[in-house]
Design an enzyme around this catalytic site. Structure first.
Site, PDB file in Angstrom:
ATOM      1  N   ASN A 137      15.165 -33.891 -56.099  1.00 27.64           N
ATOM      2  CA  ASN A 137      14.665 -33.527 -54.773  1.00 27.64           C
ATOM      3  C   ASN A 137      15.708 -32.714 -54.022  1.00 27.64           C
ATOM      4  O   ASN A 137      16.910 -32.863 -54.235  1.00 27.64           O
ATOM      5  CB  ASN A 137      14.272 -34.781 -53.980  1.00 27.64           C
ATOM      6  CG  ASN A 137      15.407 -35.325 -53.142  1.00 27.64           C
ATOM      7  OD1 ASN A 137      15.673 -34.821 -52.037  1.00 27.64           O
ATOM      8  ND2 ASN A 137      16.102 -36.330 -53.658  1.00 27.64           N
ATOM      9  N   PHE A 141      17.177 -33.731 -45.569  1.00 23.76           N
ATOM     10  CA  PHE A 141      17.122 -34.528 -44.338  1.00 23.76           C
ATOM     11  C   PHE A 141      15.956 -34.125 -43.433  1.00 23.76           C
ATOM     12  O   PHE A 141      16.120 -33.943 -42.221  1.00 23.76           O
ATOM     13  CB  PHE A 141      18.429 -34.407 -43.548  1.00 23.76           C
ATOM     14  CG  PHE A 141      19.548 -35.302 -44.011  1.00 23.76           C
ATOM     15  CD1 PHE A 141      19.354 -36.231 -45.018  1.00 23.76           C
ATOM     16  CD2 PHE A 141      20.802 -35.221 -43.434  1.00 23.76           C
ATOM     17  CE1 PHE A 141      20.393 -37.059 -45.451  1.00 23.76           C
ATOM     18  CE2 PHE A 141      21.853 -36.041 -43.852  1.00 23.76           C
ATOM     19  CZ  PHE A 141      21.641 -36.964 -44.862  1.00 23.76           C
ATOM     20  N   SER A 204      24.268 -36.986 -49.281  1.00 27.41           N
ATOM     21  CA  SER A 204      23.152 -36.157 -49.735  1.00 27.41           C
ATOM     22  C   SER A 204      23.674 -34.799 -50.176  1.00 27.41           C
ATOM     23  O   SER A 204      24.473 -34.180 -49.477  1.00 27.41           O
ATOM     24  CB  SER A 204      22.125 -35.969 -48.620  1.00 27.41           C
ATOM     25  OG  SER A 204      21.186 -34.974 -48.978  1.00 27.41           O
ATOM     26  N   ASN A 206      21.891 -32.160 -50.322  1.00 26.90           N
ATOM     27  CA  ASN A 206      20.939 -31.147 -49.868  1.00 26.90           C
ATOM     28  C   ASN A 206      21.167 -30.657 -48.443  1.00 26.90           C
ATOM     29  O   ASN A 206      20.364 -29.895 -47.915  1.00 26.90           O
ATOM     30  CB  ASN A 206      19.511 -31.695 -50.004  1.00 26.90           C
ATOM     31  CG  ASN A 206      19.200 -32.088 -51.441  1.00 26.90           C
ATOM     32  OD1 ASN A 206      19.478 -31.327 -52.362  1.00 26.90           O
ATOM     33  ND2 ASN A 206      18.641 -33.275 -51.627  1.00 26.90           N
ATOM     34  N   THR A 207      22.243 -31.114 -47.806  1.00 24.35           N
ATOM     35  CA  THR A 207      22.634 -30.623 -46.486  1.00 24.35           C
ATOM     36  C   THR A 207      23.991 -29.950 -46.634  1.00 24.35           C
ATOM     37  O   THR A 207      24.962 -30.614 -47.016  1.00 24.35           O
ATOM     38  CB  THR A 207      22.734 -31.774 -45.462  1.00 24.35           C
ATOM     39  OG1 THR A 207      21.437 -32.348 -45.290  1.00 24.35           O
ATOM     40  CG2 THR A 207      23.244 -31.265 -44.127  1.00 24.35           C
ATOM     41  N   LYS A 246      27.323 -44.753 -47.329  1.00 20.70           N
ATOM     42  CA  LYS A 246      26.666 -44.387 -48.587  1.00 20.70           C
ATOM     43  C   LYS A 246      27.394 -43.208 -49.205  1.00 20.70           C
ATOM     44  O   LYS A 246      27.573 -42.172 -48.568  1.00 20.70           O
ATOM     45  CB  LYS A 246      25.191 -44.036 -48.360  1.00 20.70           C
ATOM     46  CG  LYS A 246      24.435 -43.785 -49.671  1.00 20.70           C
ATOM     47  CD  LYS A 246      22.934 -43.753 -49.463  1.00 20.70           C
ATOM     48  CE  LYS A 246      22.193 -43.644 -50.807  1.00 20.70           C
ATOM     49  NZ  LYS A 246      20.730 -43.728 -50.633  1.00 20.70           N
ATOM     50  N   ASN A 275      24.233 -42.235 -54.128  1.00 18.21           N
ATOM     51  CA  ASN A 275      23.165 -41.282 -53.851  1.00 18.21           C
ATOM     52  C   ASN A 275      22.809 -40.521 -55.130  1.00 18.21           C
ATOM     53  O   ASN A 275      23.280 -40.851 -56.222  1.00 18.21           O
ATOM     54  CB  ASN A 275      23.623 -40.320 -52.744  1.00 18.21           C
ATOM     55  CG  ASN A 275      22.480 -39.857 -51.850  1.00 18.21           C
ATOM     56  OD1 ASN A 275      21.400 -39.520 -52.336  1.00 18.21           O
ATOM     57  ND2 ASN A 275      22.707 -39.844 -50.548  1.00 18.21           N
ATOM     58  N   GLY A 326      18.808 -45.520 -60.839  1.00 12.56           N
ATOM     59  CA  GLY A 326      18.307 -45.736 -62.197  1.00 12.56           C
ATOM     60  C   GLY A 326      17.802 -47.130 -62.493  1.00 12.56           C
ATOM     61  O   GLY A 326      17.597 -47.474 -63.662  1.00 12.56           O
TER      62      GLY A 326
END
Length: 387
Positions: A137, A141, A204, A206-207, A246, A275, A326
């Site tokens: 993905n 956010f 994350s 993705n940021t 995290k 993550n 997982g």
């Protein structure tokens, strides 16, 4: 006559399928319903449908009750009915907490939540890797923002809940924000009174620039500022909501040492490990394996468990860890507990196994504990790690 027979057969098959789904038959969900969903809906639409169904309590309530003496887990000042939780990322805006808890989870983590609403990255941004039992993905956010999420979770808390559970709020920062400390501190101030625990998510992929906050200097400044905001809220005699960090699985040995030092110095209450990963194992088979974003699911399992074990050792077992990455069965959950996790979360396995996942994992975990005559699951935390 033939038409009547066909109608009768079709009706009987439909009734049988409906009964299997209602009874949470694992095989039916994994081999019939979820493949149909995967054909009918892309990854993000299926995700949104799942959250909507949870918000309407459409999923059947879990028909398995874990043995309390065996599965109840006490961490911080909280008592978890069982050690299995829903990870952040599924219910980003706190719309379906009750419906998710009904599936059997001992706790639900909402988010990540950013101060201001933001759309995240452009679609498509969710990709199934069927052959690998994985997901990539790059949501970025996407969030309804603090105000709306606070309204949603407050409604859940205020109403008479059929299935109360421990509620975590995972905090993020806005993409265009100039101050990470301000964004995460706003999250602490907004959700302090409604969350059972809070999470600072700096992992994350993705940021842009977010994972840079895991560097020692940046992380120390961030955690120092956010813990000060939390501690100020505690001074009026309120419960001091636990604050967790995290982290990513893609860490060097030096990174792990630095993070361990920071969380010990600043007395962070817990870690969530880990993550999604930006790595791509050579074992991946799916044609989607080269999509940009974070990889989760089965290929993340061993990497995540390794980081759990390392962080447990580096913190001398003093900081509770929520293990994620997982987990798809009871043995996976137990492996993470033995590596140092006090609690375990799942998410991606739902894509392939559907709503009975929590029930399956809890049943299998309980059976494993009974087989070795364990009195409580907490006895096994970190037993595979030499401190």
């Amino acid at each position: 006559m033939l038409k009547r027979a066909l109608l009768g057969t079709t009706g009987g098959a439909a009734a049988f399928l409906g009964a299997c789904l209602y009874k949470q038959d694992e095989w039916t969900y994994a081999n019939v319903l979820m493949p149909v969903v995967q054909i009918a809906l892309d990854g993000e639409d299926a995700h949104r449908w799942g959250v909507w169904a949870a918000s309407k309590n459409l999923f059947p309530k879990c028909n398995f009750t874990p043995t309390r003496s065996l599965m109840e887990t006490k961490v911080w000042d909280l008592t978890f009915p069982n050690p299995l939780g829903m990870a952040a990322g599924f219910d980003k805006d706190g719309e379906g907490v009750e419906g998710i808890a009904r599936l059997g989870f001992g706790f639900v983590e909402v988010g990540s939540v950013t101060p201001l609403p933001q759309p995240g990255n452009a679609r498509p941004r969710v990709f199934r890797l069927y052959e690998d039992k994985a997901v990539i993905n790059r949501y970025g956010f996407n969030s309804a923002g603090h105000e709306k999420v606070l309204q949603n979770v407050s409604e859940y808390i205020d109403k008479k809940r059929e299935t109360p559970c421990i509620l975590g709020i995972n905090l993020g920062k806005n993409k265009t924000s100039s101050s990470a400390v301000d964004d995460y501190s706003k999250g602490v101030n907004t959700f302090f009174d409604v969350a059972d625990y809070l999470v600072v998510n700096v992992s994350s992929p993705n940021t842009p620039g977010l994972r840079n906050l895991q560097a020692k200097k940046e992380l120390s400044e961030l955690i120092s500022g956010v813990t000060k905001a939390r501690d100020l809220k505690c001074k009026d005699g309120s419960r001091c909501t636990p604050l967790l960090l995290k982290i990513a699985p893609d860490l060097t040995e030096e990174d792990k040492l630095d993070i361990a030092d920071v969380v010990l110095v600043h007395k962070v209450d817990g870690l969530i490990v880990a993550n999604t990963t930006v790595s791509r194992p050579d074992s991946l088979l799916s044609s989607n394996k080269n999509e940009t974003g974070g990889l989760s699911g089965a290929p993340l399992k061993n990497l995540s468990t390794t980081v759990i074990r390392d962080m447990y050792k580096l913190t001398n077992g003093k900081i509770p860890i929520i293990g994620v990455g997982g987990v798809s069965n009871g043995a996976d959950a137990l492996e993470k507990i033995k590596a140092g996790a006090s609690l375990v979360q799942v998410y991606s396995a739902l894509t392939y196994q559907g709503p009975p996942l929590a029930k399956k994992i809890l049943q299998e975990l309980e059976e494993l504990l009974k087989r070795i005559e364990c009195k409580n699951v907490s006895e096994l935390i970190g037993i595979d790690v030499e401190l």
